[in-house]
Design an enzyme around this catalytic site. Structure first.
Site, short mmCIF file in Angstrom:
data_model
loop_
_atom_site.label_atom_id
_atom_site.label_comp_id
_atom_site.label_asym_id
_atom_site.label_seq_id
_atom_site.Cartn_x
_atom_site.Cartn_y
_atom_site.Cartn_z
N ARG A 41 29.57 31.52 28.97
CA ARG A 41 31.13 31.97 28.73
C ARG A 41 31.20 32.05 27.32
NH1 ARG A 41 29.51 31.78 32.77
NH2 ARG A 41 29.83 34.10 32.30
N ASP B 48 39.55 30.28 26.82
CA ASP B 48 39.19 31.47 25.83
C ASP B 48 40.15 31.16 24.44
OD1 ASP B 48 41.30 33.19 26.13
OD2 ASP B 48 40.51 33.54 28.08
N HIS C 53 43.65 22.65 29.27
CA HIS C 53 42.34 22.49 29.84
C HIS C 53 41.08 22.57 29.07
CE1 HIS C 53 44.27 23.66 34.14
NE2 HIS C 53 44.45 22.75 33.95
N CYS D 43 32.20 14.84 21.73
CA CYS D 43 31.03 14.01 21.78
C CYS D 43 31.30 12.80 22.69
CB CYS D 43 31.04 13.20 20.45
SG CYS D 43 29.58 12.08 20.02
N CYS E 2 26.55 15.34 16.77
CA CYS E 2 27.93 15.42 16.59
C CYS E 2 28.29 15.31 15.06
CB CYS E 2 28.43 14.13 17.33
SG CYS E 2 30.22 13.62 16.65
N LEU F 8 49.88 39.41 38.99
CA LEU F 8 49.30 40.62 39.71
C LEU F 8 49.76 40.82 41.08
CD1 LEU F 8 47.54 43.20 39.24
CD2 LEU F 8 45.47 41.82 40.04
N1 APR Z 1 47.29 40.68 35.48
C1 APR Z 1 48.07 39.75 36.12
N2 APR Z 1 47.67 38.70 36.85
C2 APR Z 1 46.50 38.90 37.37
C3 APR Z 1 45.65 39.67 37.01
C4 APR Z 1 46.19 40.69 35.88
N3 APR Z 1 45.28 41.87 35.71
N4 APR Z 1 44.35 39.69 37.42
C5 APR Z 1 44.31 38.56 38.22
N5 APR Z 1 45.74 38.02 38.05
C6 APR Z 1 46.20 37.09 38.72
C7 APR Z 1 45.45 36.62 40.31
O1 APR Z 1 46.41 37.34 41.10
C8 APR Z 1 45.81 35.12 40.46
O2 APR Z 1 46.87 34.82 41.02
O3 APR Z 1 45.59 35.78 38.09
C9 APR Z 1 45.49 34.50 38.89
C10 APR Z 1 44.44 34.08 38.55
O4 APR Z 1 44.25 32.70 39.17
P1 APR Z 1 42.93 31.85 39.01
O5 APR Z 1 42.03 32.52 39.29
O6 APR Z 1 43.31 30.82 40.08
O7 APR Z 1 43.15 31.19 37.60
P2 APR Z 1 44.09 30.15 37.06
O8 APR Z 1 45.36 30.18 37.83
O9 APR Z 1 44.17 30.09 35.43
O10 APR Z 1 43.11 28.96 37.39
C11 APR Z 1 43.84 27.43 37.08
O11 APR Z 1 41.57 26.33 37.70
O12 APR Z 1 39.58 26.34 37.86
C12 APR Z 1 40.59 25.81 37.17
O13 APR Z 1 40.41 24.98 34.98
C13 APR Z 1 40.46 26.15 35.67
O14 APR Z 1 42.12 26.59 34.30
C14 APR Z 1 41.72 27.02 35.55
C15 APR Z 1 42.79 26.64 36.68
#
Ligand code: APR
Length: 231
Positions: free
Chosen positions: A55, A90, A105, A113, A132, A198
């Site tokens: 990643r 990121d 997160h 460590c 470490c 989105l």
């Molecule tokens: N623009 C805006 N939104 C978008 C886009 C885009 N181009 N592409 C995808 N999305 C939206 C999706 O529709 C979805 O609702 O972003 C969201 C991503 O959701 P997740 O994949 O669930 O990510 P997130 O909400 O950040 O997850 C929360 O879950 O696994 C854990 O720790 C991890 O921080 C993460 C947490």
């Protein structure tokens, strides 16, 4: 005007960083429990280290997109009155120029460590077991918050939510708490709440205002409006 912006994987999607829940629950081919729990790390540390090393390499190859840039521009306008709370590990917000930011997160570029608890910058792939810098033990893990672990900086976030006039959630599915509950705290404190995503998320009905579309389009135009409204 005090503003808290919560970001999730969706803000980095157009940079080429895959989201978690858009690919049928798989994250780069792994079930989340295989790579994002303390139990997984105990059971199979090498798989977990390899996963996060990959990643980190992947994120180094991509760039911030106009949504990250727009939030950095908003910070230049609002200064410390804007707090970006990101669930993302990121560094695309920082590379776009955001400085007042918390990584609730954790951070892919940091190691934790497991011997002494010191957080340090990652200087080598963790699968190679670098020492470490504090205690010299070769027991570093990714400094990311796994399921079942406590997110970082919840006190800072809570204070900002209780004091904000506006709360925006960008690119997050609203599936993971406590982040999914921030809209409730902000609304209870009197903030206007807006979701930029989105599509509809799991918590869309909780927001005062909702805008659907790709972050690279909806975030810059929303930032323009916020900046214009205060001048
Ligand atoms: N623009 C805006 N939104 C978008 C886009 C885009 N181009 N592409 C995808 N999305 C939206 C999706 O529709 C979805 O609702 O972003 C969201 C991503 O959701 P997740 O994949 O669930 O990510 P997130 O909400 O950040 O997850 C929360 O879950 O696994 C854990 O720790 C991890 O921080 C993460 C947490």
């Amino acid at each position: 005007m005090r503003l808290v912006v919560l970001t999730g994987a969706g803000i980095s999607a157009e940079s080429g960083v895959p989201t978690f829940r858009d690919a049928g629950g798989l994250w780069e081919g792994h079930r989340v429990e295989e790579v994002a729990t303390p139990e997984a790390f105990e059971r199979d540390p090498e798989t977990v280290q390899r996963f996060y090393d990959a990643r980190r390499r992947a994120v180094a190859q991509v760039d911030p997109n106009p949504a990250h840039d727009a939030l950095a521009r908003l910070e230049r306008e609002l200064g410390d009155n804007l707090l970006v709370v990101t669930q993302n590990i990121d560094d695309l917000h920082e590379r776009a120029g955001s400085r007042h930011i918390v990584h609730m997160h954790g951070d892919l570029l940091m190691a934790l460590c497991t011997a002494c608890g010191r957080r340090s910058s990652v200087t080598a792939e963790l699968i190679e077991r670098p020492p470490c810098p504090q205690c010299g033990e070769r027991m570093l893990r990714p400094d990311v918050v796994w399921f079942g672990e406590m997110p970082y900086d919840l006190d800072v976030i809570d204070e900002a939510l209780l004091a904000c006039d506006m709360f925006a959630a960008i690119g997050t599915s609203g599936a993971v708490y406590p982040a999914a509950g921030f809209v409730i705290t902000a609304a209870a404190a009197g903030a206007h709440t807006i979701e930029l995503n989105l599509t509809a998320s799991e918590i869309t009905p909780l927001f005062d205002e909702v805008r659907h579309g790709p972050a690279s389009l909806v975030v810059p135009s929303w930032v323009d409006e916020v900046v214009t409204a205060r001048t």
